[in-house]
Enzyme design. Sequence first.
Site, PDB file in Angstrom:
ATOM      1  CG  ASP A   6     100.573  43.450  57.010  1.00 43.04           C
ATOM      2  OD1 ASP A   6     100.993  42.630  57.775  1.00 43.04           O
ATOM      3  OD2 ASP A   6     101.217  44.422  56.427  1.00 43.04           O
ATOM      4  CG  ASN A   9     106.972  48.134  63.568  1.00 40.16           C
ATOM      5  OD1 ASN A   9     106.562  47.809  64.862  1.00 40.16           O
ATOM      6  ND2 ASN A   9     107.604  47.138  63.133  1.00 40.16           N
ATOM      7  CG  ASN A  11     101.076  52.637  56.711  1.00 39.92           C
ATOM      8  OD1 ASN A  11     102.127  52.796  56.172  1.00 39.92           O
ATOM      9  ND2 ASN A  11     100.375  53.892  57.082  1.00 39.92           N
ATOM     10  CB  ILE A  12      96.643  48.820  60.293  1.00 41.01           C
ATOM     11  CG1 ILE A  12      97.289  48.820  61.876  1.00 41.01           C
ATOM     12  CG2 ILE A  12      95.669  47.856  60.020  1.00 41.01           C
ATOM     13  CD1 ILE A  12      96.286  48.920  62.777  1.00 41.01           C
ATOM     14  N   GLY A 107     109.270  37.511  60.829  1.00 40.50           N
ATOM     15  CA  GLY A 107     107.997  38.469  61.084  1.00 40.50           C
ATOM     16  C   GLY A 107     107.198  37.498  60.194  1.00 40.50           C
ATOM     17  CB  ALA A 108     103.273  37.448  60.876  1.00 41.03           C
ATOM     18  CG  ASP A 109     106.160  41.621  58.014  1.00 39.36           C
ATOM     19  OD1 ASP A 109     106.979  41.001  58.504  1.00 39.36           O
ATOM     20  OD2 ASP A 109     106.598  42.878  58.008  1.00 39.36           O
ATOM     21  CG  ASP A 133     107.564  44.858  52.948  1.00 38.77           C
ATOM     22  OD1 ASP A 133     107.047  45.754  52.543  1.00 38.77           O
ATOM     23  OD2 ASP A 133     106.754  44.034  53.570  1.00 38.77           O
TER      24      ASP A 133
END
Length: 262
Positions: A6, A9, A11-12, A107-109, A133
């Site tokens: 995931d 903006n 964190n990955i 957004g995908a998230d 979130d």
Amino acid sequence: MLLAIDVGNTNIVLGVFERGALVESWRLATLRERTSDEIGIWVSQLFEHRSLDPNRIDGIVLSSVVPPLTGTIMTMARRYFGLTPLNVDSSVDTGMPLLYKHPAEIGADRIVNAVAAYQIYGIERRVPLIVVDFGTATTFDAVSARGEYLGGVICPGVQISADALFQRAARLPRVDVRKPCEVIGRSTVGAMESGLYYGYVGLVDGLVRRMKQELGERAVCVATGGLADVISPEVALIEHVDPDLTLQGLRMIWERNRPEKQ
């Protein structure tokens, strides 16, 4: 094994699943200038550190809200794992109808979180859901009792608010986002900490309350994201905190779309 990624903006987040169970996860800073080789070496080192064999990865699923990194991650996956990731967006079969004017804008998230929350907290109880979130932006997503994505709210994240105070007010220092000992600050830092923390608690509480009025009082609220553990204890309407919600949603969408089921 499945590698879920995931890209946010700030964190990955990466997670490794084996037989449906999350066996390892990492949260790392998002650096847009990284190349596919740098990220590949970085992921390889994470696997080596946890004694995970990258050759056992037979699927990769990706959600990204950072377009410059989406292609970079795709290239990394092909080069270092020999796999093309499933890139989740509004066109992918998630099993959840997107009742949004322009689904491609979601957004995908947000899609992934909604899918996971419904499967884990909503489907058996047949209740609407509110998914909060706490990321760079704080998003509030509404899911109907029938499992339909309805829409939501997007607010500046609490860290953005803290940074804005520091950048725009010459005499105010930079402060961390944390719960202060008292609401009435006895110093500038204390007053800022109180305003950021309790101001944000009030924002979240107010929005969740209004969303519950529209969805029905039976709506269940689930929180995730980096600051969920910090803010959620003061918001009584948040019933569940699930730090792995996004990774679980990616796994669910992968299982629905994996090649042997196509």
